[in-house]
Design a protein around this motif. Structure first.
Motif, PDB file in Angstrom:
ATOM      1  N   GLU B  78      12.279  10.099  -3.798  1.00 42.19           N
ATOM      2  CA  GLU B  78      12.411   8.643  -3.823  1.00 42.19           C
ATOM      3  C   GLU B  78      12.028   8.058  -5.178  1.00 42.19           C
ATOM      4  O   GLU B  78      12.545   7.022  -5.581  1.00 42.19           O
ATOM      5  CB  GLU B  78      11.560   8.013  -2.712  1.00 42.19           C
ATOM      6  CG  GLU B  78      12.127   8.180  -1.309  1.00 42.19           C
ATOM      7  CD  GLU B  78      13.342   7.285  -1.028  1.00 42.19           C
ATOM      8  OE1 GLU B  78      13.677   6.421  -1.873  1.00 42.19           O
ATOM      9  OE2 GLU B  78      13.948   7.463   0.045  1.00 42.19           O
ATOM     10  N   ASP B 114       8.027   9.336   6.340  1.00 40.95           N
ATOM     11  CA  ASP B 114       8.372   7.941   6.057  1.00 40.95           C
ATOM     12  C   ASP B 114       7.446   7.350   4.990  1.00 40.95           C
ATOM     13  O   ASP B 114       7.891   6.704   4.052  1.00 40.95           O
ATOM     14  CB  ASP B 114       8.280   7.085   7.336  1.00 40.95           C
ATOM     15  CG  ASP B 114       9.441   7.379   8.274  1.00 40.95           C
ATOM     16  OD1 ASP B 114      10.468   7.892   7.793  1.00 40.95           O
ATOM     17  OD2 ASP B 114       9.295   7.127   9.484  1.00 40.95           O
ATOM     18  N   LYS B 115       6.161   7.604   5.179  1.00 40.63           N
ATOM     19  CA  LYS B 115       5.154   7.064   4.257  1.00 40.63           C
ATOM     20  C   LYS B 115       5.387   7.579   2.833  1.00 40.63           C
ATOM     21  O   LYS B 115       5.329   6.809   1.861  1.00 40.63           O
ATOM     22  CB  LYS B 115       3.761   7.482   4.767  1.00 40.63           C
ATOM     23  CG  LYS B 115       2.614   7.147   3.857  1.00 40.63           C
ATOM     24  CD  LYS B 115       2.265   5.672   3.924  1.00 40.63           C
ATOM     25  CE  LYS B 115       1.146   5.329   2.923  1.00 40.63           C
ATOM     26  NZ  LYS B 115       1.006   3.886   2.758  1.00 40.63           N
ATOM     27  N   ARG B 117       8.170   8.699   1.523  1.00 43.02           N
ATOM     28  CA  ARG B 117       9.390   8.105   0.947  1.00 43.02           C
ATOM     29  C   ARG B 117       9.056   6.729   0.377  1.00 43.02           C
ATOM     30  O   ARG B 117       9.468   6.381  -0.724  1.00 43.02           O
ATOM     31  CB  ARG B 117      10.469   7.979   2.025  1.00 43.02           C
ATOM     32  CG  ARG B 117      11.097   9.316   2.392  1.00 43.02           C
ATOM     33  CD  ARG B 117      12.260   9.138   3.357  1.00 43.02           C
ATOM     34  NE  ARG B 117      13.410   8.495   2.715  1.00 43.02           N
ATOM     35  CZ  ARG B 117      14.498   8.129   3.376  1.00 43.02           C
ATOM     36  NH1 ARG B 117      14.587   8.337   4.679  1.00 43.02           N
ATOM     37  NH2 ARG B 117      15.515   7.565   2.750  1.00 43.02           N
ATOM     38  N   LYS B 118       8.291   5.964   1.147  1.00 45.43           N
ATOM     39  CA  LYS B 118       7.951   4.611   0.683  1.00 45.43           C
ATOM     40  C   LYS B 118       7.076   4.646  -0.578  1.00 45.43           C
ATOM     41  O   LYS B 118       7.239   3.824  -1.464  1.00 45.43           O
ATOM     42  CB  LYS B 118       7.255   3.838   1.815  1.00 45.43           C
ATOM     43  CG  LYS B 118       8.244   3.406   2.894  1.00 45.43           C
ATOM     44  CD  LYS B 118       7.548   2.836   4.110  1.00 45.43           C
ATOM     45  CE  LYS B 118       8.558   2.585   5.234  1.00 45.43           C
ATOM     46  NZ  LYS B 118       7.890   2.452   6.540  1.00 45.43           N
ATOM     47  N   ALA B 121       9.384   5.207  -3.338  1.00 44.61           N
ATOM     48  CA  ALA B 121      10.287   4.068  -3.528  1.00 44.61           C
ATOM     49  C   ALA B 121       9.554   2.876  -4.144  1.00 44.61           C
ATOM     50  O   ALA B 121      10.120   2.148  -4.974  1.00 44.61           O
ATOM     51  CB  ALA B 121      10.920   3.680  -2.192  1.00 44.61           C
ATOM     52  N   VAL B 122       8.296   2.683  -3.779  1.00 38.18           N
ATOM     53  CA  VAL B 122       7.508   1.584  -4.372  1.00 38.18           C
ATOM     54  C   VAL B 122       7.388   1.807  -5.880  1.00 38.18           C
ATOM     55  O   VAL B 122       7.625   0.893  -6.686  1.00 38.18           O
ATOM     56  CB  VAL B 122       6.102   1.504  -3.714  1.00 38.18           C
ATOM     57  CG1 VAL B 122       5.138   0.687  -4.561  1.00 38.18           C
ATOM     58  CG2 VAL B 122       6.200   0.908  -2.314  1.00 38.18           C
ATOM     59  N   GLU B 175       5.280  -2.108   0.819  1.00 40.48           N
ATOM     60  CA  GLU B 175       6.197  -0.961   1.023  1.00 40.48           C
ATOM     61  C   GLU B 175       7.347  -1.302   1.964  1.00 40.48           C
ATOM     62  O   GLU B 175       8.397  -0.661   1.925  1.00 40.48           O
ATOM     63  CB  GLU B 175       5.420   0.258   1.526  1.00 40.48           C
ATOM     64  CG  GLU B 175       4.753   0.041   2.888  1.00 40.48           C
ATOM     65  CD  GLU B 175       4.088   1.302   3.427  1.00 40.48           C
ATOM     66  OE1 GLU B 175       3.622   2.134   2.632  1.00 40.48           O
ATOM     67  OE2 GLU B 175       4.054   1.435   4.664  1.00 40.48           O
ATOM     68  N   LYS B 176       7.149  -2.341   2.807  1.00 39.27           N
ATOM     69  CA  LYS B 176       8.225  -2.703   3.748  1.00 39.27           C
ATOM     70  C   LYS B 176       9.394  -3.369   3.035  1.00 39.27           C
ATOM     71  O   LYS B 176      10.496  -3.439   3.556  1.00 39.27           O
ATOM     72  CB  LYS B 176       7.688  -3.666   4.816  1.00 39.27           C
ATOM     73  CG  LYS B 176       6.704  -3.026   5.769  1.00 39.27           C
ATOM     74  CD  LYS B 176       6.396  -3.972   6.944  1.00 39.27           C
ATOM     75  CE  LYS B 176       5.066  -3.637   7.574  1.00 39.27           C
ATOM     76  NZ  LYS B 176       3.896  -4.269   6.945  1.00 39.27           N
ATOM     77  N   LEU B 180      14.855   2.159   0.408  1.00 40.36           N
ATOM     78  CA  LEU B 180      14.849   3.620   0.348  1.00 40.36           C
ATOM     79  C   LEU B 180      16.222   4.121  -0.066  1.00 40.36           C
ATOM     80  O   LEU B 180      17.228   3.447   0.129  1.00 40.36           O
ATOM     81  CB  LEU B 180      14.474   4.199   1.720  1.00 40.36           C
ATOM     82  CG  LEU B 180      13.081   3.839   2.247  1.00 40.36           C
ATOM     83  CD1 LEU B 180      12.873   4.456   3.630  1.00 40.36           C
ATOM     84  CD2 LEU B 180      11.992   4.294   1.300  1.00 40.36           C
TER      85      LEU B 180
END
Lengths: 153, 726
Positions: B78, B114-115, B117-118, B121-122, B175-176, B180
């Protein structure tokens, strides 16, 4: 206590120990060569395999008094000037290790085998490597890596 | 398959300097840069220096499951950075920053995917924003590609190193809110990537707990009573202290808490060999309860299984088991097992000024810290634990006993670092064993040859307790074929036992699958149906079956049928084989993974077993690291074979009878078959692979032995069974 001078990885190395101290513990505790591993202490698992005068030996049952001036090579002494041997390279390329604990012993046994039989058959591998246990059971890749090393060395 | 250090990105370095310095002269830039250049670290997991060095921290213990490579891969994907540019570091123990840090239950991938990936991505989003700011364009016009941000229309580009200082000044977005990558755009995940420590492993660098060394360190042995929880009455400590190389010897009182500080004698030496020799010279009178006997449990089980169970686990439908000749019966037994990590238990620590620092090969640092805090009455903020690489876990190192005893010894040696190393016999004698057990199955078929009624009286062990099964010793009400048969009766009887029980790779499942899939095979044989067809029919229609009572996991029949069909197709299921050769099939759902296995075996008339091949199909969602995933499946399958074939821990007079690998053999390369692994294409969330491929192996092997010889194996290990046939 007695002072022993051993030839380890081409260097003279001194250790002051009891005569019955196995080579394994000299390497690990006195010479800072911890790549050679302790697994069973009874020559049953092969994690402690080193080369003594070119032969694969279980260092956990070889007392220092029996080493004399023989040449000891450990996993740390295989690579030459940072260049991995064909066996070490095959182990990396095929990503053999899981936990990795037994692999120094596996590599030392495989290296000795390939010196003896440059193109080993599966039966040769079974015979030479059956004293090296891998608790993660990476045997499929160990076999493959030995064949790969044989083809590239 | 290597970790490389990127060279310093000088252009990027000066770019930042120039921006910050405005119109300064060339000579002044470096001074300004030193002030302004900052490492970009949007979370504890990621550091990007102005020189372009990208470091990703791996939060969980590395036990051979490959997590030190695969979790950072998720972030790198990511983050959009080439893997060759990434340096991976083991994270410190710090659950505030890193969340739960455990290697267990094959949960690292499903709980962190998931965490992670975030997290990546952040960081990517911030680097893109920094570049957009620099160019005074919208971030939408920019794209992160392989460690650089590119302005799509002008083609301008800046490396992550060049952007690090500016990105470090930006607020970290929620992060939301970050976007992604699309899964189909993944470049790294699903590829074959070598383990990050491989170069160090093949050159013997210090990585493991047992490799730790500190100036002035002492080497210790710690001798517990061979009988579980036995206490020291007296010992020849004065003699021991006089032996060569021995610095001290003392008793730790400990308690009967199997998970706390266990009583024993510490021998402090100048090297490991002196400690081990002194250990052999030790003469101890123990105060121990020697009543525990596996043979006695076995005799009792034989009686109990003839009668009524103590407790009902679940009853559904109307299970009736009349003695009309149509009720199929079979009693299965499997033994206790040891984890037998190749790296014996060990731990290194120093206690100084009221604080403890420790280097531990632990799967579960939190539990060790809890145990130390309790045993030493130490506040947790006075305990620092460093996670080393681990020479095999398999669940053993979830327990903190070896950390607690090392901490107690270190406390006595105030200021002197100490490494405690166990011998192999100690390691086998003081494990938390995979619980053995018995299952008396009874089943009935309906007129069409489908299972109508399934009953299982399970006899298991509790830790000095007849109500609650010990760790890894229970049978859940949803265990297959619960939810798949009309009439069901699951019952249990718990034997109180002083043998410590624990989580052994695929806890519960590692034993249950063998017994259950063996009896399913017996039912298929009675029904005169092909074992694959019988299983597909048992799984029924394509659907997801919800857990009963709202807890537990749903069971996706579609996915299980999918892997059964896949492995059958790939392994040549149904082919005619010569006499003495057979194939067996089995499946099991555990750790959120669906796995089916076909074993191909030959048995000589004299009863010598050869496993020709194992094939597996697994549906665990998308694969993170194909090399690691395949290695896990192959290794866990051969591990399952090794245990079923050779291993048994017996306890008599309160103590374990097996002392080393000649009495507790691990499989060797000559008996290890080729293993073919097939991953089902799957869009379900990714799940872990340390465990789920192990449980179906033992039943597939035994079902294959039946196909080859007509002999049904209902007791393990196989090495003790007569497989001869005529």
């Amino acid at each position: 206590m007695k002072t022993f001078t051993l030839n380890v990885n081409g260097q003279p190395r001194k250790a002051e120990v009891e005569e019955d101290t196995p080579l394994l513990w000299i390497l690990r505790d006195h010479l800072d060569l911890v790549g050679t591993k302790f697994g069973c202490g009874m020559s049953l698992c092969g994690a402690c395999t080193v080369h003594v005068d070119g032969e694969a030996v279980r260092s956990c049952v070889m007392p220092v008094s029996a080493v004399g001036d023989k040449k000891v090579v450990t996993i740390e002494g295989l690579a030459n000037d940072g260049k991995l041997t064909a066996v070490q390279k095959a182990w990396c390329d095929l990503d053999v290790a899981q936990c990795g604990y037994c692999q120094a012993g596996q590599i030392m046994s495989a290296t000795a085998l390939l010196r003896e039989k440059p193109k080993p058959t599966d039966e040769d591998i079974d015979l030479a490597m059956s004293g090296n246990l891998c608790r993660c059971a990476t045997y499929c890749r160990i076999r493959q890596a030995i064949h790969t090393a044989a083809a590239t060395q | 398959m290597k970790t490389t250090l990127p060279s310093m990105d000088r252009r990027g370095f000066f770019r930042i300097s120039a921006l910050a310095g405005g119109g300064f002269m060339l000579g002044a830039w470096n001074a300004v840069a030193a002030e302004e250049a900052a490492t970009f670290s949007p979370s504890a997991f990621i550091r990007i220096t102005p020189e372009g060095l990208v470091t990703i921290l791996s939060k969980n213990p590395e036990v051979g499951q490959g997590i030190k490579t695969s979790l950072p891969m998720i972030i790198a994907e990511e983050l959009e950075v080439p893997w060759e540019k990434v340096t991976v570091e083991q994270a410190p123990v710090n659950e505030k920053d890193f969340g739960r840090q455990v290697a267990g239950g094959s949960m690292s991938t499903p709980t962190n995917y998931d965490k992670h990936r975030k997290l990546g991505a952040v960081a990517r989003t911030m680097l893109v924003q920094a570049a957009a700011n620099e160019w005074s364009v919208s971030p939408g016009e920019c794209e992160a590609i392989a460690g650089e941000v590119v302005h799509k229309t002008s083609g301008k580009r800046l490396s992550y190193g060049a952007l690090a200082s500016a990105a470090a000044k930006l607020p970290v977005p929620d992060e939301k809110t970050v976007t992604l990558k699309k899964v189909e755009d993944f470049k790294l995940l699903g590829k074959r990537i070598g383990g990050v420590d491989n170069p160090k492993i093949v050159t013997g660098q210090p990585l493991f707990g047992i490799d730790q060394k500190h100036p002035g360190m002492k080497y210790a042995a710690y001798v517990r009573c061979p009988v579980f929880t036995g206490k020291v009455k007296e010992a020849n400590l004065d003699e021991i202290r006089k032996l060569p190389g021995i610095a001290d010897a003392f008793v730790l009182e400990g308690s009967e808490d199997h998970y706390g500080l266990l009583p024993g004698i510490a021998i402090i030496a100048n090297d490991t060999w002196s400690a081990f020799k002194a250990k052999n010279a030790l003469k101890v009178t123990w105060d121990a309860d020697e009543r525990e006997s596996f043979a006695a449990h076995s005799s009792k089980a034989a009686e109990v299984l003839k009668g009524k169970a103590a407790n009902e686990i679940r009853k559904s439908g109307n299970p009736e088991l009349p003695d009309d000749g149509k009720t199929v019966e079979g009693t299965y037994h499997y033994p206790h097992l040891s984890h037998a990590n190749l790296e014996p238990q060990n731990c290194t620590a120093v206690f100084k000024d009221g604080a403890l620092e420790m280097w531990a090969p632990t799967q579960n640092p939190g539990s060790g810290i809890d145990g130390i805090a309790k045993a030493l009455k130490l506040s947790k903020d006075k305990i620092t634990v460093h996670m080393t690489r681990i020479g095999g876990g398999f669940g053993r190192r979830l327990m903190g006993d070896f950390m607690v005893e090392c901490a107690a010894i270190a406390q006595k040696l105030e200021g002197t670092p100490v490494k405690v190393t166990w011998t192999r016999d100690q390691d086998l004698a003081h494990d938390y064993y995979r619980p053995g057990g018995w299952h008396r199955f009874r089943g009935r078929l309906d007129d069409s040859g489908k299972i109508d009624t399934w009953a299982d009286h399970f006899v298991t062990f509790g830790l000095n307790n007849e109500d609650r099964p010990g760790n890894g010793a229970d049978l859940g009400g949803d265990e297959f074929p619960s939810r798949f048969v009309p009439n069901l009766l699951l019952e249990k009887t718990v034997f109180a036992s002083n043998t410590p029980l624990g989580y052994w790779r695929a806890p519960g499942s590692c034993a249950l699958a063998w017994a259950i899939q063996g009896f399913v095979d017996e039912m298929a044989h009675v029904a005169k149906k092909d074992p694959l067809a019988f299983r597909l029919e048992l799984l029924g229609d394509d659907r997801e079956v919800p857990p009963s009572g709202g807890r537990g996991q749903p069971y996706n029949a579609t996915r299980m049928k999918g892997v059964l069909k896949l492995v059958a197709e790939k392994s040549g299921w149904g082919e005619k084989l010569e006499a003495g050769r057979g194939r067996g099939i089995a499946f099991h759902f555990s750790h959120l993974g669906y796995v089916a296995v076909v074993a191909d075996v030959s048995v000589s008339k004299a009863g010598k077993l050869k496993v020709n091949k194992l094939s597996a199909a697994a549906d665990v969602g998308p694969i993170m690291n194909l090399s690691g995933a395949e290695n896990q499946v192959q290794g866990s399958m051969i591990d399952g074979l090794s245990a079923a074939w050779f291993q048994e821990i017996l306890v008599e007079k309160g103590a374990v009878q097996q002392s080393n690998f000649h009495e507790y053999p691990l499989i060797t390369i000559k008996d290890a078959p080729p293993v073919e692994v097939h991953f089902a294409k799957s869009d379900y969330p990714p799940t872990g692979l340390g465990e789920p491929a192990l449980p179906p192996v033992a039943p597939a092997i035994c079902n294959a032995i039946f196909a080859a010889t007509g002999k049904r194996i209902r007791t393990l290990p196989l090495a003790k069974q007569d497989l001869s046939w005529s």
